[in-house]
Design a protein around this motif. Structure first.
Motif, PDB file in Angstrom:
ATOM      1  N   GLU A  18       8.332  -7.682  -5.561  1.00 37.84           N
ATOM      2  CA  GLU A  18       8.184  -7.120  -7.026  1.00 37.84           C
ATOM      3  C   GLU A  18       7.992  -5.940  -7.044  1.00 37.84           C
ATOM      4  OE1 GLU A  18       4.778  -9.158  -8.846  1.00 37.84           O
ATOM      5  OE2 GLU A  18       5.845 -10.927  -9.332  1.00 37.84           O
ATOM      6  N   PRO A  19       8.003  -4.721  -7.664  1.00 37.08           N
ATOM      7  CA  PRO A  19       6.849  -3.506  -7.625  1.00 37.08           C
ATOM      8  C   PRO A  19       6.054  -3.116  -7.655  1.00 37.08           C
ATOM      9  CG  PRO A  19       8.773  -3.445  -9.552  1.00 37.08           C
ATOM     10  CD  PRO A  19       8.839  -5.422  -8.752  1.00 37.08           C
ATOM     11  N   ARG A  20       5.264  -3.773  -7.972  1.00 38.56           N
ATOM     12  CA  ARG A  20       3.906  -3.679  -7.656  1.00 38.56           C
ATOM     13  C   ARG A  20       3.633  -4.290  -6.407  1.00 38.56           C
ATOM     14  NH1 ARG A  20       1.108  -8.655 -11.635  1.00 38.56           N
ATOM     15  NH2 ARG A  20       2.765 -10.296 -10.571  1.00 38.56           N
ATOM     16  N   LEU A  22       1.940  -4.373  -2.712  1.00 38.35           N
ATOM     17  CA  LEU A  22       1.818  -3.271  -1.511  1.00 38.35           C
ATOM     18  C   LEU A  22       1.552  -3.146  -0.556  1.00 38.35           C
ATOM     19  CD1 LEU A  22      -2.494  -3.366  -2.672  1.00 38.35           C
ATOM     20  CD2 LEU A  22      -0.898  -1.787  -3.632  1.00 38.35           C
ATOM     21  N   CYS A  60      -3.154   0.067   1.390  1.00 36.69           N
ATOM     22  CA  CYS A  60      -3.398  -0.182   0.313  1.00 36.69           C
ATOM     23  C   CYS A  60      -3.786  -0.642  -0.941  1.00 36.69           C
ATOM     24  CB  CYS A  60      -5.200  -1.070   0.366  1.00 36.69           C
ATOM     25  SG  CYS A  60      -5.892   0.288   0.346  1.00 36.69           S
ATOM     26  N   THR A  61      -3.347   1.626  -0.768  1.00 37.80           N
ATOM     27  CA  THR A  61      -2.800   2.859  -2.349  1.00 37.80           C
ATOM     28  C   THR A  61      -1.823   2.804  -1.976  1.00 37.80           C
ATOM     29  OG1 THR A  61      -5.547   2.969  -1.200  1.00 37.80           O
ATOM     30  CG2 THR A  61      -4.244   4.377  -3.308  1.00 37.80           C
ATOM     31  N   MET A  62      -0.932   1.965  -1.520  1.00 38.28           N
ATOM     32  CA  MET A  62       0.814   2.747  -1.918  1.00 38.28           C
ATOM     33  C   MET A  62       1.589   1.627  -1.903  1.00 38.28           C
ATOM     34  SD  MET A  62       1.758   5.120   1.759  1.00 38.28           S
ATOM     35  CE  MET A  62       4.138   5.462   1.200  1.00 38.28           C
ATOM     36  N   LEU A  63       2.820   1.752  -2.607  1.00 41.57           N
ATOM     37  CA  LEU A  63       3.470   0.705  -2.861  1.00 41.57           C
ATOM     38  C   LEU A  63       4.779   0.518  -1.937  1.00 41.57           C
ATOM     39  CD1 LEU A  63       3.999   1.603  -7.162  1.00 41.57           C
ATOM     40  CD2 LEU A  63       2.592  -0.097  -5.381  1.00 41.57           C
ATOM     41  N   VAL A  65       7.774  -0.396  -2.649  1.00 44.24           N
ATOM     42  CA  VAL A  65       8.731   0.121  -2.436  1.00 44.24           C
ATOM     43  C   VAL A  65       9.105   2.002  -2.221  1.00 44.24           C
ATOM     44  CG1 VAL A  65       9.543  -1.480  -4.962  1.00 44.24           C
ATOM     45  CG2 VAL A  65       7.797   0.853  -5.329  1.00 44.24           C
TER      46      VAL A  65
ATOM     47  N   PHE B   4       5.095  -3.742 -13.427  1.00 47.06           N
ATOM     48  CA  PHE B   4       6.381  -2.289 -14.106  1.00 47.06           C
ATOM     49  C   PHE B   4       7.446  -2.836 -13.287  1.00 47.06           C
ATOM     50  CE2 PHE B   4       2.745  -1.270 -11.072  1.00 47.06           C
ATOM     51  CZ  PHE B   4       3.906  -1.210  -9.448  1.00 47.06           C
ATOM     52  N   ILE B  35      -3.084   4.685  -8.250  1.00 42.01           N
ATOM     53  CA  ILE B  35      -2.825   3.407  -7.603  1.00 42.01           C
ATOM     54  C   ILE B  35      -4.312   2.257  -7.363  1.00 42.01           C
ATOM     55  CG2 ILE B  35      -2.308   1.850  -5.947  1.00 42.01           C
ATOM     56  CD1 ILE B  35       0.090   3.310  -5.305  1.00 42.01           C
TER      57      ILE B  35
END
Ligand SMILES: Cc1cc2nc3c(=O)[nH]c(=O)nc-3n(C[C@H](O)[C@H](O)[C@H](O)COP(=O)(O)OP(=O)(O)OC[C@H]3O[C@@H](n4cnc5c(N)ncnc54)[C@H](O)[C@@H]3O)c2cc1C
Ligand code: FES
Ligand code: FES
Lengths: 155, 264
Positions: A18-20, A22, A60-63, A65, B4, B35
């Motif tokens: 999923e895009p969300r 992490l 934890c602060t990067m997706l 994707v 999203f 984020i």
């Protein structure tokens, strides 16, 4: 779902996510590399630090994707079978950890420092650790371990 | 975090078009602010448009008397750039003072100024140096760019492309950081530009602002003594768990004096 392909610790791997998702979830939940920890999940503590294309980031602060096509390295990439990486060995020798929760993130962060500055002073090391929290050690032995690790990495 | 959809355009025009077509899209740069906001559900865009793949949005260059930093250039790259250090060492110091190494490895100048956090550092550099913001449709002077608490002159779907800094004769940034986050409790940029002296303050108010009274006094006599009795009114300054409005007002003078002292 989106496909991502990355080089994780030297191996090309893919996943549909999923895009969300992490980056830390991809590493831990999908690829079961649980050495990377989640301490705060709010970008403060640095327990989740890994390398993306050679620089340290908070996973934890990067997706996930965002690492499509990138090279990701986690703490699991360091030891050569039973032989610890010199920086890991230095943490062991200098009691640079107690509970060990912060250690993988601190070691990955420290290796980024050494790559930029192979001879860091004590204050360089303390400045650099701004993004890593340790609740056990009081940092003193962490700083000593990083200094010793930097020396050991030269040989 | 709500779900999203994710897009990664490769050109500026595609990025702008995706944003126009999206009902509720958001650009993603370094993600160091966005984020965490998504996780807290403070932001819930339907589409994230990642600027990471857009060509020509990174890099530092100098032409004549102007230093240009493109929007996706990371804080870490500004901090170590020899071009920045030669042209405007104070700008390199601003970048180096932001957060921690991992934040600097991801966070970008475009993201920082578009977000316009009242405690962010770059806004003081833009306003203090009299920079110009280039977007995909126009240029905006720094005096008009920051409009209030998290407010900028950017229209919906408008993208920051680069920041152009005129090279000053001399400039310095003095910051009193929050010891935990390193955000500025008060940060002051003092710059002697080609035809004026500028004093810009971040962290203290809802948005970055200039202190004209100090600028005039320094124009007459460039010495810490000439501003030592000037206290910016605490009315309307930020007040939170980190510092009272009065304390911030006091810090503005202290930081400005230190900046001037460092320059002479
Ligand atoms: C632990 C921590 C400590 C920090 N400490 C400091 C500090 O001391 N000083 C400081 O100044 N900052 C600090 N920051 C913030 C950091 O500098 C971020 O880089 C910055 O706030 C946002 O930049 P970004 O590239 O990550 O943007 P993102 O988070 O990706 O985006 C922020 C916002 O800007 C928009 N946006 C991004 N790029 C553009 C563009 N080119 N055009 C138009 N809109 C755009 C996005 O849609 C979003 O709304 C800290 C952050 C963290 C997590
Ligand atoms: S878990 Fe990522 S910074 Fe704490
Ligand atoms: S050793 Fe326990 S948090 Fe660092």
């Amino acid at each position: 779902m989106i496909p991502v392909t990355l080089t994780l610790n030297g191996k090309v791997v893919s996943a549909d996510i999923e895009p969300r998702t992490l980056l830390v979830q991809l590493i831990r939940d999908h690829f079961h590399l649980t050495g990377t920890h989640v301490g705060c999940d709010t970008s403060q503590c640095g327990a989740c630090v890994v390398h993306v294309d050679g620089v340290s980031v908070k996973s934890c602060t990067m997706l996930a994707v965002q690492v499509d096509g990138a090279k990701v390295q986690t703490i699991e990439s360091l030891a050569d079978k039973e032989r610890l990486h010199p920086m890991q060995q230095a943490f062991k020798d200098h009691h640079g950890l107690q509970c060990g929760f912060c250690t993988p993130g601190i070691i990955m962060s420290a290796l980024n420092l050494i790559a930029k500055n192979p001879n860091p002073s004590e204050s360089d090391i303390r400045d650099w650790l701004e993004g890593n929290l340790c609740r056990c050690t009081g940092y003193h032995n962490i700083v000593k371990a990083i200094s010793a690790g930097a020396e050991a990495m030269k040989s | 975090m709500y779900d999203f959809s994710y897009k990664r355009p490769t050109s500026l025009s595609d990025a702008a078009e995706m944003s126009e077509q999206a009902e509720d899209g958001s650009f993603l740069a370094g993600g160091m602010t966005l984020i965490p906001a998504l996780k807290l559900r403070l932001a819930s865009p339907s589409i994230l448009i990642d600027l990471g793949g857009v060509q020509d949005l990174t890099g530092i260059s100098q032409e004549n008397n102007t230093l240009t930093v493109r929007a996706m250039t990371k804080h870490a790259d500004v901090a170590v750039s020899s071009e920045v250090k030669n042209a405007i060492p104070a700008l390199s110091e601003v970048a180096e003072s932001i957060g921690d190494p991992q934040v600097r490895n991801r966070g970008t100048i475009g993201g920082s100024i578009s977000n316009a956090d009242p405690a962010a550092d770059y806004p003081a550099a833009l306003l203090g140096l009299g920079a110009t913001v280039e977007t995909n449709s126009r240029t905006i002077g720094s005096d008009d760019f920051f409009t209030g608490l998290f407010g900028t002159a950017l229209n919906a779907n408008e993208l920051v492309v680069a920041v152009h800094f005129p090279i000053p004769k001399r400039a310095v940034y003095m910051k009193f950081p929050n010891p935990a986050s390193r955000y500025a409790i008060v940060g002051v940029m003092v710059a002697e530009c080609s035809d004026e002296i500028r004093v810009a303050v971040t962290g203290a108010g809802p948005s970055v602002f200039r202190v004209f009274e100090m600028e005039e006094a320094l124009q007459k006599n460039f010495s810490p003594n000439s501003i030592q009795d000037m206290i910016v009114s605490a009315d309307g300054l930020n007040e939170d768990m980190h510092a009272s409005a009065d304390y911030r007002a006091h810090l503005i003078t202290v930081m400005a004096k230190r900046a001037v002292a460092k320059l002479i």
